[in-house]
Design a protein around this motif. Sequence first.
Motif, PDB file in Angstrom:
ATOM      1  N   PHE A  25       0.887  -1.187  -0.126  1.00 22.21           N
ATOM      2  CA  PHE A  25      -0.012  -0.009   0.076  1.00 22.21           C
ATOM      3  C   PHE A  25       0.986   1.158  -0.038  1.00 22.21           C
ATOM      4  O   PHE A  25       1.686   1.304   0.969  1.00 22.21           O
ATOM      5  CB  PHE A  25      -0.913  -0.103   1.396  1.00 22.21           C
ATOM      6  N   VAL A  26       0.951   1.985  -1.228  1.00 23.50           N
ATOM      7  CA  VAL A  26       1.866   2.964  -1.342  1.00 23.50           C
ATOM      8  C   VAL A  26       1.203   4.500  -1.397  1.00 23.50           C
ATOM      9  O   VAL A  26       0.264   4.656  -1.914  1.00 23.50           O
ATOM     10  CB  VAL A  26       2.704   2.884  -2.653  1.00 23.50           C
ATOM     11  N   GLU A  27       1.778   5.229  -0.486  1.00 22.83           N
ATOM     12  CA  GLU A  27       1.405   6.708  -0.372  1.00 22.83           C
ATOM     13  C   GLU A  27       2.420   7.551  -1.156  1.00 22.83           C
ATOM     14  O   GLU A  27       3.664   7.175  -1.076  1.00 22.83           O
ATOM     15  CB  GLU A  27       1.432   7.225   1.042  1.00 22.83           C
ATOM     16  N   VAL A  28       1.997   8.382  -2.264  1.00 21.12           N
ATOM     17  CA  VAL A  28       2.919   9.051  -2.896  1.00 21.12           C
ATOM     18  C   VAL A  28       2.997  10.795  -2.319  1.00 21.12           C
ATOM     19  O   VAL A  28       1.902  11.179  -2.104  1.00 21.12           O
ATOM     20  CB  VAL A  28       2.444   9.233  -4.372  1.00 21.12           C
ATOM     21  N   LYS A  29       4.330  11.150  -2.115  1.00 18.12           N
ATOM     22  CA  LYS A  29       4.281  12.617  -1.711  1.00 18.12           C
ATOM     23  C   LYS A  29       5.441  13.186  -2.452  1.00 18.12           C
ATOM     24  O   LYS A  29       6.476  12.848  -2.820  1.00 18.12           O
ATOM     25  CB  LYS A  29       4.736  12.622  -0.014  1.00 18.12           C
ATOM     26  N   TYR A  30       4.813  14.390  -2.790  1.00 20.35           N
ATOM     27  CA  TYR A  30       5.717  15.348  -3.798  1.00 20.35           C
ATOM     28  C   TYR A  30       5.912  16.564  -3.125  1.00 20.35           C
ATOM     29  O   TYR A  30       5.136  17.158  -2.455  1.00 20.35           O
ATOM     30  CB  TYR A  30       4.879  15.728  -5.109  1.00 20.35           C
ATOM     31  N   GLY A  75       2.490  11.551   8.214  1.00 19.29           N
ATOM     32  CA  GLY A  75       2.270  11.450   9.656  1.00 19.29           C
ATOM     33  C   GLY A  75       1.633  10.337  10.098  1.00 19.29           C
ATOM     34  O   GLY A  75       1.007   9.494   9.262  1.00 19.29           O
ATOM     35  N   PHE A  76       1.437  10.347  11.472  1.00 20.89           N
ATOM     36  CA  PHE A  76       0.706   9.154  12.057  1.00 20.89           C
ATOM     37  C   PHE A  76      -0.643   9.145  11.515  1.00 20.89           C
ATOM     38  O   PHE A  76      -1.254   8.153  11.413  1.00 20.89           O
ATOM     39  CB  PHE A  76       0.592   9.444  13.601  1.00 20.89           C
ATOM     40  N   SER A  77      -1.329  10.471  11.598  1.00 23.44           N
ATOM     41  CA  SER A  77      -2.858  10.258  11.100  1.00 23.44           C
ATOM     42  C   SER A  77      -3.044   9.949   9.675  1.00 23.44           C
ATOM     43  O   SER A  77      -4.090   9.131   9.542  1.00 23.44           O
ATOM     44  CB  SER A  77      -3.616  11.806  11.390  1.00 23.44           C
ATOM     45  N   LYS A  78      -2.362  10.359   8.712  1.00 23.55           N
ATOM     46  CA  LYS A  78      -2.328   9.724   7.503  1.00 23.55           C
ATOM     47  C   LYS A  78      -1.999   8.252   7.230  1.00 23.55           C
ATOM     48  O   LYS A  78      -2.718   7.515   6.700  1.00 23.55           O
ATOM     49  CB  LYS A  78      -1.541  10.425   6.662  1.00 23.55           C
ATOM     50  N   GLN A  79      -1.040   7.714   8.135  1.00 25.80           N
ATOM     51  CA  GLN A  79      -0.687   6.474   8.379  1.00 25.80           C
ATOM     52  C   GLN A  79      -2.037   5.536   8.881  1.00 25.80           C
ATOM     53  O   GLN A  79      -2.153   4.315   8.424  1.00 25.80           O
ATOM     54  CB  GLN A  79       0.397   6.259   9.368  1.00 25.80           C
ATOM     55  N   LYS A  80      -2.673   6.083   9.759  1.00 22.34           N
ATOM     56  CA  LYS A  80      -3.909   5.623  10.527  1.00 22.34           C
ATOM     57  C   LYS A  80      -4.881   5.249   9.246  1.00 22.34           C
ATOM     58  O   LYS A  80      -5.484   4.231   9.241  1.00 22.34           O
ATOM     59  CB  LYS A  80      -4.324   6.262  11.454  1.00 22.34           C
ATOM     60  N   VAL A  81      -5.072   6.321   8.439  1.00 24.58           N
ATOM     61  CA  VAL A  81      -6.173   6.216   7.389  1.00 24.58           C
ATOM     62  C   VAL A  81      -5.706   5.145   6.320  1.00 24.58           C
ATOM     63  O   VAL A  81      -6.779   4.372   5.925  1.00 24.58           O
ATOM     64  CB  VAL A  81      -6.155   7.747   6.654  1.00 24.58           C
ATOM     65  N   ILE A  82      -4.335   4.990   5.928  1.00 19.10           N
ATOM     66  CA  ILE A  82      -3.824   4.169   5.086  1.00 19.10           C
ATOM     67  C   ILE A  82      -4.060   2.615   5.624  1.00 19.10           C
ATOM     68  O   ILE A  82      -4.572   2.036   4.892  1.00 19.10           O
ATOM     69  CB  ILE A  82      -2.618   4.305   4.793  1.00 19.10           C
TER      70      ILE A  82
END
Length: 126
Positions: free
Chosen positions: A49-54, A68-75
Amino acid sequence: MNKRETGAYYENLACEYLVENGARILNRNFRNNKGEIDIIAKDGKYLAFVEVKYRSGDRYGAAEEAVGFSKQKVICRVSDFYMKRFGIGLDSPVRYDVVAIEVDETSAIHIRWHKNAFLYIPCKTW
């Protein structure tokens, strides 16, 4: 380009990079009522499961620092839904990755694939 077009452009670059490095893209922009996962890929035995950040420059820190932690929880919540929806067992090897894309002052594009960037966060931490 507006924000949506910019995001789509760099997600396309991330997909190309992942494929060039041996991954197979299974899904993009997978979402439910909890949120979205940018890319879902198969990398060897792993479901990634991959999050892309630019980021353009380092004014606001490195791109990967924005997950961050909240984005990790969502993923993690969306990955739970994905696995349940597609009948993927809890014993399947899963990984949470980040693809960081930065453009430097010379307009050179730098891509970093952080495999296992963070660990699964159980739902009870909400």
